[in-house]
Design a protein around this motif. Structure first.
Motif, mmCIF file in Angstrom:
data_model
loop_
_atom_site.group_PDB
_atom_site.id
_atom_site.type_symbol
_atom_site.label_atom_id
_atom_site.label_comp_id
_atom_site.label_asym_id
_atom_site.label_seq_id
_atom_site.Cartn_x
_atom_site.Cartn_y
_atom_site.Cartn_z
ATOM 1 N N VAL A 49 11.674 -25.438 32.254
ATOM 2 C CA VAL A 49 10.928 -24.710 32.380
ATOM 3 C C VAL A 49 10.120 -23.331 32.763
ATOM 4 C CG1 VAL A 49 8.176 -25.734 33.304
ATOM 5 C CG2 VAL A 49 9.554 -26.708 32.340
ATOM 6 N N SER A 110 -6.930 -27.059 25.001
ATOM 7 C CA SER A 110 -6.913 -26.054 26.328
ATOM 8 C C SER A 110 -7.451 -27.546 27.079
ATOM 9 C CB SER A 110 -6.536 -24.923 26.820
ATOM 10 O OG SER A 110 -5.864 -24.904 27.157
ATOM 11 N N ASP A 162 7.520 -34.764 29.567
ATOM 12 C CA ASP A 162 8.591 -34.389 28.640
ATOM 13 C C ASP A 162 8.257 -35.131 27.054
ATOM 14 O OD1 ASP A 162 9.649 -32.311 29.769
ATOM 15 O OD2 ASP A 162 11.586 -34.145 30.139
ATOM 16 N N SER A 165 6.353 -33.266 24.177
ATOM 17 C CA SER A 165 6.994 -32.268 23.032
ATOM 18 C C SER A 165 7.226 -33.014 22.189
ATOM 19 C CB SER A 165 8.515 -31.668 23.524
ATOM 20 O OG SER A 165 7.282 -30.342 24.217
ATOM 21 N N ASN A 170 6.775 -30.583 18.897
ATOM 22 C CA ASN A 170 6.589 -29.301 19.984
ATOM 23 C C ASN A 170 5.215 -28.565 19.497
ATOM 24 O OD1 ASN A 170 8.930 -29.831 21.506
ATOM 25 N ND2 ASN A 170 10.472 -29.381 19.538
ATOM 26 N N ARG A 171 3.730 -29.567 19.384
ATOM 27 C CA ARG A 171 3.160 -28.895 19.401
ATOM 28 C C ARG A 171 2.310 -28.309 20.310
ATOM 29 N NH1 ARG A 171 2.005 -32.536 13.763
ATOM 30 N NH2 ARG A 171 3.167 -30.996 12.265
ATOM 31 N N ILE A 172 2.531 -29.354 21.339
ATOM 32 C CA ILE A 172 1.761 -29.226 22.055
ATOM 33 C C ILE A 172 2.706 -28.563 23.466
ATOM 34 C CG2 ILE A 172 1.016 -30.748 24.824
ATOM 35 C CD1 ILE A 172 0.330 -33.174 22.224
ATOM 36 N N SER A 173 2.279 -27.414 23.980
ATOM 37 C CA SER A 173 2.974 -25.909 25.167
ATOM 38 C C SER A 173 2.492 -26.517 26.248
ATOM 39 C CB SER A 173 2.555 -24.770 24.199
ATOM 40 O OG SER A 173 1.323 -24.061 24.829
ATOM 41 N N THR A 174 3.281 -26.505 27.120
ATOM 42 C CA THR A 174 2.589 -26.609 28.606
ATOM 43 C C THR A 174 2.757 -25.839 29.050
ATOM 44 O OG1 THR A 174 4.679 -27.299 28.967
ATOM 45 C CG2 THR A 174 3.200 -29.059 28.773
ATOM 46 N N THR A 175 2.189 -25.163 30.147
ATOM 47 C CA THR A 175 2.181 -23.823 31.336
ATOM 48 C C THR A 175 2.024 -24.285 32.874
ATOM 49 O OG1 THR A 175 1.189 -22.072 29.617
ATOM 50 C CG2 THR A 175 1.831 -21.920 31.287
ATOM 51 N N LEU A 200 -2.162 -27.450 28.490
ATOM 52 C CA LEU A 200 -1.702 -28.326 27.728
ATOM 53 C C LEU A 200 -2.782 -27.861 26.942
ATOM 54 C CD1 LEU A 200 -1.685 -31.951 28.965
ATOM 55 C CD2 LEU A 200 0.721 -30.632 28.778
#
Length: 202
Positions: A49, A110, A162, A165, A170-175, A200
């Protein structure tokens, strides 16, 4: 005539001293996090991260710190930051609905969620309560600086998310974004105000 000049000089000196005294006041908001240092700590902890700069979050935390400095109370920090960041439950539910519609191909989804933490500088120096975040904080221990505390928040949140994902393949991304600001109250108490935002997206 000389007396008027002398009085003017004395009054000017008095005003200068009063202005300097006001500028030298120790209360107020100051001190900010270094995202570069937070990212280096996350790397040290073995996390993939990396936090990104979020000026809206930074401003929300700085404004909350300024409120603490002027009022001496930390009770409104969470509400202040949540309102500024639209982390209210109605916003989250609206975003969740948009995510559902997005999974149908209607809207790009989002969701933003976040949390705040307030610790005194003394608690921070003594590492009080930092273990509650979870995650691999032993690699950055002791958690006794603002950047380490922020990294611990990210590690804790990351360890809880975690599974997303894995489940989503792995279709959901986190920032992740973090912010912190120091607030010194009029009685000399020093607080650090922290906030983390996780966005998300599918």
């Amino acid at each position: 005539m000389k007396i008027k000049r002398w009085i003017a000089l004395v009054l000017t000196a008095v005003m200068a001293v009063s202005v300097l005294t006001a500028c030298g006041s120790s209360s107020g908001a100051s001190g900010y996090l270094s995202n570069n240092e937070v990212n280096a700590l996350l790397d040290t902890a073995g996390s993939d991260v990396q936090v990104v700069n979020n000026s809206t979050l930074n401003n929300a935390v700085r404004n909350a710190a300024a409120e603490v400095a002027s009022s001496g109370s930390t009770s409104s920090v969470d509400k202040s930051v949540r309102n500024a960041m639209s982390w209210k439950i109605s916003d989250i539910l609206s975003n969740a609905w948009n995510q559902f519609l997005g999974s149908l191909g209607i809207i790009v989804p989002s969701i933003k969620v976040g949390m705040t933490a307030v610790v005194t500088e003394e608690e921070l120096k003594n590492n009080t309560g930092a273990g509650l975040w979870g995650g691999n904080t032993t690699a950055i221990a002791p958690v006794n600086t603002p950047e380490k505390f922020a990294a611990a928040m990210v590690l804790g949140a990351g360890s809880k998310l975690d599974w997303l994902s894995d489940v989503s393949e792995n279709r959901i991304s986190t920032t992740y974004s973090v912010a912190g600001s120091k607030a010194t109250t009029k009685d000399g108490t020093v607080y650090w105000i922290f906030a983390i935002q996780i966005q998300l997206a599918v």
